[in-house]
Design a protein around this motif. Structure first.
Motif, short mmCIF file in Angstrom:
data_model
loop_
_atom_site.label_atom_id
_atom_site.label_comp_id
_atom_site.label_asym_id
_atom_site.label_seq_id
_atom_site.Cartn_x
_atom_site.Cartn_y
_atom_site.Cartn_z
N SER A 1 -1.85 -1.22 -3.13
CA SER A 1 -1.36 -1.37 -4.55
C SER A 1 -1.49 -2.70 -4.90
O SER A 1 -0.88 -2.78 -6.14
CB SER A 1 0.34 -0.94 -4.23
OG SER A 1 0.74 -1.90 -3.32
N CYS B 1 0.82 -1.00 0.03
CA CYS B 1 -0.06 0.33 -0.05
C CYS B 1 0.79 1.39 0.04
O CYS B 1 2.11 1.09 0.39
CB CYS B 1 -0.88 -0.03 1.03
SG CYS B 1 -0.14 -0.33 2.73
N SER B 2 0.40 2.34 -0.21
CA SER B 2 1.18 3.77 -0.43
C SER B 2 0.36 4.64 0.20
O SER B 2 -0.89 4.60 0.67
CB SER B 2 1.24 4.13 -1.86
OG SER B 2 0.01 4.30 -2.63
#
Length: 224
Positions: free
Chosen positions: A178, A164-165
């Protein structure tokens, strides 16, 4: 598998009294006719400090993308708030959107050096994949001038994978998975801020949540 969640978007607004409002927009593609979906949200669980928490949840509304009301019913089963969305007399198919708005209390952690929200955005109960998942979190208080601490996790319950970002602003952060989340997988976020900006619930309010009068009132009759 009767449907796929094409997009799962959550907007979370944390208030000064430590409650927060959640608006979930869930875009679903049904592969065959169904009456609707279930959204299951844990409201009684152990936090990362090992404490058993009860987090009262009040569902305010369930609509589609055009603000038309969906029929729904809220029940509690075990440790989960179950929102059954749909009409037993009506089938739906194809693309459908569900916008769920609810308020959560007693879920903010007040730690020694900061406060934080540790929250499973999607939950891990979906028997369907989630193609895209994201959450925008805002700390809606005065005096915020940065100092956010954030992280996120993906996968089944207890996973430390971080696919994930995070995009962090002054008082907001956007978390995005992501990769595709498979059935039983979810997106969990940590959103922390400096102490003194959010007011903890009173000891009396914590006691009321702990004894949960709505479920255990009969045990208080002898005391009364």
């Amino acid at each position: 598998q009767d449907f796929t969640i094409e997009n799962y978007q959550s907007t979370i607004t944390i208030h000064e009294d430590s409650s927060f409002t959640v608006i979930e927009t869930i875009s679903v593609e049904f592969s065959r006719k169904k009456h609707g979906i279930y959204r299951e949200i844990p409201y009684k669980y152990r936090n990362e400090l090992g404490e058993t928490l009860r987090t009262p949840i009040e569902v305010l509304s369930v609509t589609d993308e055009a603000s038309r009301l969906w029929k729904y019913k809220v029940s509690r089963k075990g440790n989960v708030v179950n929102i059954r969305i749909g009409d037993a007399k009506r089938y739906v198919s194809g693309k459908q959107t569900y916008v769920i708005t609810y308020i959560v209390q007693n879920a903010v952690l007040f730690l020694d050096d900061h406060d934080e929200l540790y929250w499973n955005v999607t939950g891990n109960y979906w028997k369907a994949p989630i193609e895209e998942a994201s959450a925008m979190v805002e700390l809606a208080v005065d005096g915020m001038n940065g100092g956010l601490a954030t992280s996120c996790f993906t996968g089944p319950s207890g996973s430390r994978e971080s696919a994930c970002s995070i995009e962090a602003g002054l008082n907001t952060s956007v978390f995005s998975a992501s990769r595709r989340l498979n059935s039983g997988e979810g997106l969990t976020i940590i959103f922390g801020w400096p102490k003194g900006l959010v007011t903890p619930p009173s000891a009396w309010q914590k006691f009321l949540w702990k004894v949960n009068l709505s479920e255990n009132w009969v045990f208080l009759l002898p005391l009364a």
